[in-house]
Write a protein that holds these residues in place. Sequence first.
Motif, PDB file in Angstrom:
ATOM      1  N   SER A  55      -8.614  -7.086  -0.634  1.00 48.17           N
ATOM      2  CA  SER A  55      -9.110  -6.238   0.424  1.00 48.17           C
ATOM      3  C   SER A  55     -10.013  -6.951   1.297  1.00 48.17           C
ATOM      4  O   SER A  55     -10.419  -6.575   2.179  1.00 48.17           O
ATOM      5  CB  SER A  55      -9.528  -4.872  -0.055  1.00 48.17           C
ATOM      6  OG  SER A  55     -10.578  -4.835  -0.582  1.00 48.17           O
ATOM      7  N   TRP A 146       0.596  -9.220  12.121  1.00 51.59           N
ATOM      8  CA  TRP A 146       0.867  -8.944  10.663  1.00 51.59           C
ATOM      9  C   TRP A 146       2.113  -8.311  10.839  1.00 51.59           C
ATOM     10  O   TRP A 146       1.865  -7.196  11.570  1.00 51.59           O
ATOM     11  CB  TRP A 146      -0.368  -7.974  10.248  1.00 51.59           C
ATOM     12  CG  TRP A 146       0.070  -7.905   8.764  1.00 51.59           C
ATOM     13  CD1 TRP A 146       0.680  -6.981   7.843  1.00 51.59           C
ATOM     14  CD2 TRP A 146      -0.459  -9.275   7.856  1.00 51.59           C
ATOM     15  NE1 TRP A 146       0.911  -7.297   6.748  1.00 51.59           N
ATOM     16  CE2 TRP A 146       0.115  -8.507   6.261  1.00 51.59           C
ATOM     17  CE3 TRP A 146      -1.019 -10.159   7.967  1.00 51.59           C
ATOM     18  CZ2 TRP A 146       0.094  -9.219   5.170  1.00 51.59           C
ATOM     19  CZ3 TRP A 146      -1.033 -10.756   6.450  1.00 51.59           C
ATOM     20  CH2 TRP A 146      -0.584 -10.452   5.458  1.00 51.59           C
ATOM     21  N   HIS A 147       3.259  -8.743  10.323  1.00 46.60           N
ATOM     22  CA  HIS A 147       4.383  -7.961  10.535  1.00 46.60           C
ATOM     23  C   HIS A 147       4.650  -7.088   9.595  1.00 46.60           C
ATOM     24  O   HIS A 147       4.264  -6.834   8.373  1.00 46.60           O
ATOM     25  CB  HIS A 147       5.372  -9.170  10.681  1.00 46.60           C
ATOM     26  CG  HIS A 147       4.961 -10.315  11.861  1.00 46.60           C
ATOM     27  ND1 HIS A 147       5.221  -9.905  13.153  1.00 46.60           N
ATOM     28  CD2 HIS A 147       4.239 -11.228  11.618  1.00 46.60           C
ATOM     29  CE1 HIS A 147       4.633 -10.814  13.957  1.00 46.60           C
ATOM     30  NE2 HIS A 147       4.110 -11.548  13.109  1.00 46.60           N
ATOM     31  N   ALA A 154      -1.553  -4.461   5.673  1.00 48.03           N
ATOM     32  CA  ALA A 154      -1.758  -4.467   6.977  1.00 48.03           C
ATOM     33  C   ALA A 154      -2.729  -2.911   6.971  1.00 48.03           C
ATOM     34  O   ALA A 154      -3.586  -2.754   7.740  1.00 48.03           O
ATOM     35  CB  ALA A 154      -0.523  -4.325   7.746  1.00 48.03           C
ATOM     36  N   LYS A 155      -2.143  -1.881   6.197  1.00 48.24           N
ATOM     37  CA  LYS A 155      -2.697  -0.696   6.260  1.00 48.24           C
ATOM     38  C   LYS A 155      -4.205  -0.727   5.452  1.00 48.24           C
ATOM     39  O   LYS A 155      -5.098   0.171   5.655  1.00 48.24           O
ATOM     40  CB  LYS A 155      -1.933   0.392   5.742  1.00 48.24           C
ATOM     41  CG  LYS A 155      -0.756   0.947   6.449  1.00 48.24           C
ATOM     42  CD  LYS A 155       0.110   1.972   5.540  1.00 48.24           C
ATOM     43  CE  LYS A 155       0.592   1.247   4.505  1.00 48.24           C
ATOM     44  NZ  LYS A 155       1.739   2.198   3.718  1.00 48.24           N
ATOM     45  N   GLY A 156      -4.623  -1.541   4.780  1.00 45.42           N
ATOM     46  CA  GLY A 156      -5.632  -1.597   4.160  1.00 45.42           C
ATOM     47  C   GLY A 156      -5.211  -1.006   2.896  1.00 45.42           C
ATOM     48  O   GLY A 156      -4.347  -0.140   2.481  1.00 45.42           O
ATOM     49  N   ILE A 157      -5.975  -1.413   1.789  1.00 48.82           N
ATOM     50  CA  ILE A 157      -5.698  -1.078   0.414  1.00 48.82           C
ATOM     51  C   ILE A 157      -6.514   0.371   0.294  1.00 48.82           C
ATOM     52  O   ILE A 157      -7.699   0.342   0.356  1.00 48.82           O
ATOM     53  CB  ILE A 157      -6.372  -2.054  -0.550  1.00 48.82           C
ATOM     54  CG1 ILE A 157      -5.250  -3.111  -0.675  1.00 48.82           C
ATOM     55  CG2 ILE A 157      -6.041  -1.449  -2.091  1.00 48.82           C
ATOM     56  CD1 ILE A 157      -5.924  -4.385  -1.078  1.00 48.82           C
ATOM     57  N   GLN A 158      -5.575   1.361  -0.184  1.00 49.45           N
ATOM     58  CA  GLN A 158      -6.527   2.588  -0.398  1.00 49.45           C
ATOM     59  C   GLN A 158      -6.252   2.931  -1.904  1.00 49.45           C
ATOM     60  O   GLN A 158      -5.211   3.672  -2.118  1.00 49.45           O
ATOM     61  CB  GLN A 158      -6.021   3.830   0.333  1.00 49.45           C
ATOM     62  CG  GLN A 158      -6.504   3.598   1.818  1.00 49.45           C
ATOM     63  CD  GLN A 158      -5.141   3.555   2.806  1.00 49.45           C
ATOM     64  OE1 GLN A 158      -3.956   3.532   2.427  1.00 49.45           O
ATOM     65  NE2 GLN A 158      -5.312   3.487   3.878  1.00 49.45           N
ATOM     66  N   GLY A 159      -6.936   2.444  -2.922  1.00 49.85           N
ATOM     67  CA  GLY A 159      -6.865   2.620  -4.137  1.00 49.85           C
ATOM     68  C   GLY A 159      -7.434   4.065  -4.612  1.00 49.85           C
ATOM     69  O   GLY A 159      -7.816   4.834  -3.654  1.00 49.85           O
TER      70      GLY A 159
END
Lengths: 162, 162
Positions: A55, A146-147, A154-159
């Motif tokens: 991240s 970012w494909h 792309a969404k970012g990591i949401q742990g």
Amino acid sequence: MKIGELARLTGTNVETIRYYERDGLLPIPARSDGNYRIYGDAHVQRLSFIRRCRSLDMTLEEIRVLQHFKESPQENCADVNRLLDLHIGHVAQRMQELQELEMQLKDLRERCGETRDAAHCGILEGLSQAIVPSGKTASHVQGTHWHAANPNSAKGIQGNQV
Amino acid sequence: MKIGELARLTGTNVETIRYYERDGLLPIPARSDGNYRIYGDAHVQRLSFIRRCRSLDMTLEEIRVLQHFKESPQENCADVNRLLDLHIGHVAQRMQELQELEMQLKDLRERCGETRDAAHCGILEGLSQAIVPSGKTASHVQGTHWHAANPNSAKGIQGNQV
DNA sequence: TAGAAACCCTTGAGTAGCTACAGAGTCAAG
DNA sequence: CTTGACTCTGTAGCTACTCAAGGGTTTCTA
Ligand SMILES: [Zn+2]
Ligand SMILES: [Zn+2]
Ligand SMILES: [Zn+2]
Ligand SMILES: [Zn+2]
């Protein structure tokens, strides 16, 4: 726990976990009778560490180095600091490049105020001009897109969203 | 002219030219008796256009759209402007993300002033903490690293150096 | 005219960090 | 006993190229 729960606990795609294992970032786990991977708390910790580093946009190589230090706690951590400084440099350099890009793009955008037919569009005209030899320094940072191939990052990591 | 000269004129790798042809960005050229690709001025123009766009970090898809407009000069260029605005957005968004990253990384860096043993390194400690669920918006922009695989783009494009 | 250097050809594989699918096996609930 | 949720392996795909193998062609020189 099985792979699905590990995935849920860490907010990681199941395939990604198997990929990390193949890549040597996660230790090979025990298997159940039915050949399922069995994980424990240590795996949760380790995977969380990896995802936190990712991240922060570190490469798997950079993460590998950091893992090495977690595993040899008696070593001096000077190299950890160095790695982080280098990585901060990677980010800073890419920002500079993007700033220059943004300027060039906004310049280009100004060439077409109101729309007209493509034959006289100042943007297309500008893009057709010869390439300006810019003395860019060598760098290793990536592009701007970012494909669909990687929507998770792309969404970012949401742990930890259980 | 043959592929080598086109490459020199536009500052492009020969392999890249063949790749663009396979990908449909460059029209299929005529061939000589010996099966060599033969190019003319139109190809120089077209390839220069592509490389200029690439130096602005557009995707090949974005370039394909722009090429479409060059080929239909009677169409209204509103979509060209829209594409450019979108792409400027791509760059701006990635910069924002990188700015946030930089802050987080500098925060992390402060956790280890002088070096000590890895067991008590504030950086490794910080990286081991749970992932903070940050409400990042979906985006398509890429990471921070550029590897040996693509030194040409990394160095920036220096065309016309004959 | 032979030979060597410089160029060109196609094909296939590799890069980072995943994602996604096919086709099969495993396991618990109803 | 079947359904459905889960898991397994293996393979292919994504971007935008780059490189190398194993050939053929052209051009220049001796
Ligand atoms: Zn880095
Ligand atoms: Zn316009
Ligand atoms: Zn864009
Ligand atoms: Zn430290």
